[in-house]
Design a protein around this motif. Structure first.
Motif, PDB file in Angstrom:
ATOM      1  N   ASP A 447       4.239  -7.579  -4.590  1.00  0.00           N
ATOM      2  CA  ASP A 447       5.209  -6.616  -5.113  1.00  0.00           C
ATOM      3  C   ASP A 447       4.626  -5.196  -5.117  1.00  0.00           C
ATOM      4  O   ASP A 447       5.323  -4.225  -4.812  1.00  0.00           O
ATOM      5  CB  ASP A 447       5.640  -7.007  -6.530  1.00  0.00           C
ATOM      6  N   THR A 448       3.337  -5.075  -5.450  1.00  0.00           N
ATOM      7  CA  THR A 448       2.684  -3.768  -5.433  1.00  0.00           C
ATOM      8  C   THR A 448       2.623  -3.225  -4.011  1.00  0.00           C
ATOM      9  O   THR A 448       2.888  -2.033  -3.773  1.00  0.00           O
ATOM     10  CB  THR A 448       1.251  -3.879  -6.005  1.00  0.00           C
ATOM     11  N   PHE A 449       2.280  -4.081  -3.069  1.00  0.00           N
ATOM     12  CA  PHE A 449       2.236  -3.697  -1.660  1.00  0.00           C
ATOM     13  C   PHE A 449       3.589  -3.175  -1.186  1.00  0.00           C
ATOM     14  O   PHE A 449       3.695  -2.101  -0.573  1.00  0.00           O
ATOM     15  CB  PHE A 449       1.807  -4.929  -0.846  1.00  0.00           C
ATOM     16  N   VAL A 450       4.640  -3.908  -1.489  1.00  0.00           N
ATOM     17  CA  VAL A 450       5.990  -3.511  -1.070  1.00  0.00           C
ATOM     18  C   VAL A 450       6.406  -2.199  -1.757  1.00  0.00           C
ATOM     19  O   VAL A 450       6.988  -1.316  -1.121  1.00  0.00           O
ATOM     20  CB  VAL A 450       6.994  -4.630  -1.392  1.00  0.00           C
ATOM     21  N   LYS A 451       6.070  -2.048  -3.023  1.00  0.00           N
ATOM     22  CA  LYS A 451       6.416  -0.833  -3.749  1.00  0.00           C
ATOM     23  C   LYS A 451       5.757   0.391  -3.121  1.00  0.00           C
ATOM     24  O   LYS A 451       6.397   1.433  -2.915  1.00  0.00           O
ATOM     25  CB  LYS A 451       6.004  -0.974  -5.205  1.00  0.00           C
ATOM     26  N   LEU A 452       4.472   0.281  -2.799  1.00  0.00           N
ATOM     27  CA  LEU A 452       3.766   1.407  -2.200  1.00  0.00           C
ATOM     28  C   LEU A 452       4.306   1.747  -0.816  1.00  0.00           C
ATOM     29  O   LEU A 452       4.399   2.916  -0.436  1.00  0.00           O
ATOM     30  CB  LEU A 452       2.259   1.097  -2.128  1.00  0.00           C
ATOM     31  N   LEU A 453       4.678   0.724  -0.065  1.00  0.00           N
ATOM     32  CA  LEU A 453       5.276   0.969   1.259  1.00  0.00           C
ATOM     33  C   LEU A 453       6.606   1.712   1.122  1.00  0.00           C
ATOM     34  O   LEU A 453       6.912   2.615   1.908  1.00  0.00           O
ATOM     35  CB  LEU A 453       5.499  -0.365   1.989  1.00  0.00           C
ATOM     36  N   SER A 454       7.381   1.339   0.122  1.00  0.00           N
ATOM     37  CA  SER A 454       8.700   1.954  -0.058  1.00  0.00           C
ATOM     38  C   SER A 454       8.593   3.422  -0.457  1.00  0.00           C
ATOM     39  O   SER A 454       9.547   4.182  -0.309  1.00  0.00           O
ATOM     40  CB  SER A 454       9.501   1.188  -1.117  1.00  0.00           C
ATOM     41  N   GLU A 455       7.408   3.809  -0.959  1.00  0.00           N
ATOM     42  CA  GLU A 455       7.211   5.189  -1.396  1.00  0.00           C
ATOM     43  C   GLU A 455       6.685   6.096  -0.292  1.00  0.00           C
ATOM     44  O   GLU A 455       6.532   7.299  -0.484  1.00  0.00           O
ATOM     45  CB  GLU A 455       6.262   5.218  -2.594  1.00  0.00           C
TER      46      GLU A 455
END
Length: 456
Positions: A447-455
């Motif tokens: 979830d952290t990985f996906v969140k950072l990618l989305s930013e």
């Protein structure tokens, strides 16, 4: 999350690399990302279940495997160099895409994609289908290989290498070092290019490991210190659930035997009374090794499934199938390994110690009998036996090494004994692995990985 976050995923060719990357793809799609997977036409069958369940958010970038110019050093080098010919194809696709990816997630062997990502102005994320311990070992060996060669000028096979920087200061004799490292010599352009790619992985924006925190936490922390940031994520074990589009039985291809025959046989066996023997998609036993293995199976009292490659230099000895017909099931070809390991009747696993097999064994709660032969398998076996205490060594080494069939028969029998400490510990680790992917540390990291990618 909207579908505006687009990733390009690029696996090194080979089922052991492609399958876990597709498991990661499924998890990314479930979190709303748009994913393009680079894949050959020959491998698209592996992707088809995912495409049918995510038709609008999963796309393919098809390519033909470039012609390989044989390297005088190692076939791996030849294959990696051939992939670099796809640089222009990817760049052209990227520039013509109306909504190009914000990052490329590529296999750790494809170090050259760091230059591609820089050229395109996007992030490069390393995907490691191997574990953090073996990654720590391999990186340190590549970093220090010139000094190691200087200390072992005679090429002594027993020369002991101690990796003092790696937690626990693991030791390996020279003969257990991967062949591509053993071939390394200063000044060779191809080997130098590959080495630079491997070392360059440490400069990537992030690294995704197919492992979990409780399994390799100390080595994940070590990798974070090496790269100088916290963008190192453990998202495994990357394995499908029964309700996933890929499914457990369909993962990796079609079975060489009718599944109803195989599982009807398993259903008749007692709980944890079967040893499963398989050496992955690459390793092939020679005639002497196969003879020792089948002799051990005949000497033992265990029920077993023996899975061997359909073609190769060795074959099942004549009459073996008939002699063990009351307690053995022999398969020449591929079977759905994860589904077999998860069956209640399977209690132990004779394995070459490929990382995918290790994670499947942990996720199934079976004790390991290790037989590493090449590459990172020796490091993986050391993790299982020396650090985690969930396995026993039965053999280690290349085609010239043949196990003692009497000793192997005894270990097979003991592996299915309920009071072994290894069996207790694997049950505990199995519980932790399950927890990590169900709202645990692996879910958190993904979830952290996906969140950072989305930013981005």
């Amino acid at each position: 999350m909207s579908h505006s976050t687009h990733l390009l995923l690029y696996s090194f060719p080979g089922s052991g690399h492609i399958i876990p990357l597709l498991d990661l793809t499924h998890l990314l799609l479930r979190r709303g990302l748009t994913v393009t997977v680079m894949i050959t036409a020959a491998d698209t069958a592996l992707l088809r279940p995912l495409i049918s369940s995510h038709p609008s958010s999963l796309h393919t970038l098809l390519y033909s495997e470039p012609q390989i110019t044989p390297s005088p050093h190692h076939p791996l080098i030849s294959k990696v160099i051939s992939t670099q010919k796809l640089f222009d194809l990817i760049a052209q696709w990227f520039h013509s895409h109306p909504s190009p990816p914000v990052a490329i997630v590529s296999d750790f062997l494809l170090g050259w994609t760091a230059q591609l990502a820089s050229h395109l102005g996007i992030r490069r994320v390393v995907f490691s289908p191997s574990g953090a311990f073996s990654s720590s070992v391999i990186h340190t060996l590549w970093r220090d290989i010139t000094e190691i060669n200087a200390g072992n000028r005679e090429g002594d096979e027993r020369f002991l290498i101690r990796l003092r920087d790696v937690p626990g200061s693991p030791e390996f004799p020279w003969w257990q070092v991967p062949q591509v490292l053993r071939d390394y010599r200063d000044g060779n352009e191809d080997l130098e290019s590959f080495r630079n790619g491997m070392l360059g992985n440490m400069t990537s924006w992030g690294i995704v490991y197919n492992t979990f925190e409780k399994l390799e936490g100390v080595y994940l922390d070590y990798m974070k210190r090496l790269v100088g940031h916290d963008r190192v994520w453990a998202v495994g074990p990357l394995l499908p659930e029964e309700d996933s589009p890929i499914g457990v039985s369909g993962r990796g291809g079609s079975s060489a035997v009718p599944l109803d025959h195989l599982f009807t046989w398993l259903d008749k066996q007692r709980d944890e009374s079967v040893a499963y023997i398989c050496f992955g998609s690459q390793v092939v036993l020679n005639e002497n090794q196969m003879s020792a293995l089948t002799s051990a199976l005949e000497r033992s009292k265990v029920c077993f499934i023996l899975c061997v490659k359909a073609s190769g230099p060795s074959s099942i000895p004549s009459g073996f199938g008939d002699r063990v017909a009351n307690r053995g099931f022999v398969v020449e070809g591929w079977v759905p390994q994860l589904a077999v390991l998860r069956h209640r009747a399977v209690g132990s696993f004779v394995t070459h110690c490929g990382w995918n097999s290790i994670l499947e064994g942990i996720a199934s709660g079976v004790m390991f009998l290790t037989w590493p032969m090449i590459a990172d398998q020796f490091a993986n076996a050391a993790l299982l036996v020396d650090q985690l205490d969930i396995g026993k060594r039965v053999c280690e080494g290349g085609p010239e090494i043949v196990p003692d069939s009497v000793k192997l028969a005894r270990l097979l029998d003991e592996s299915l004994s309920g009071d072994r400490p290894e069996r207790v510990k694997i049950k505990e680790l199995n519980h932790t692995a399950t927890k990590s992917v169900k709202k645990g540390t692996s879910t958190r990291d993904l979830d952290t990985f996906v969140k950072l990618l989305s930013e981005i």
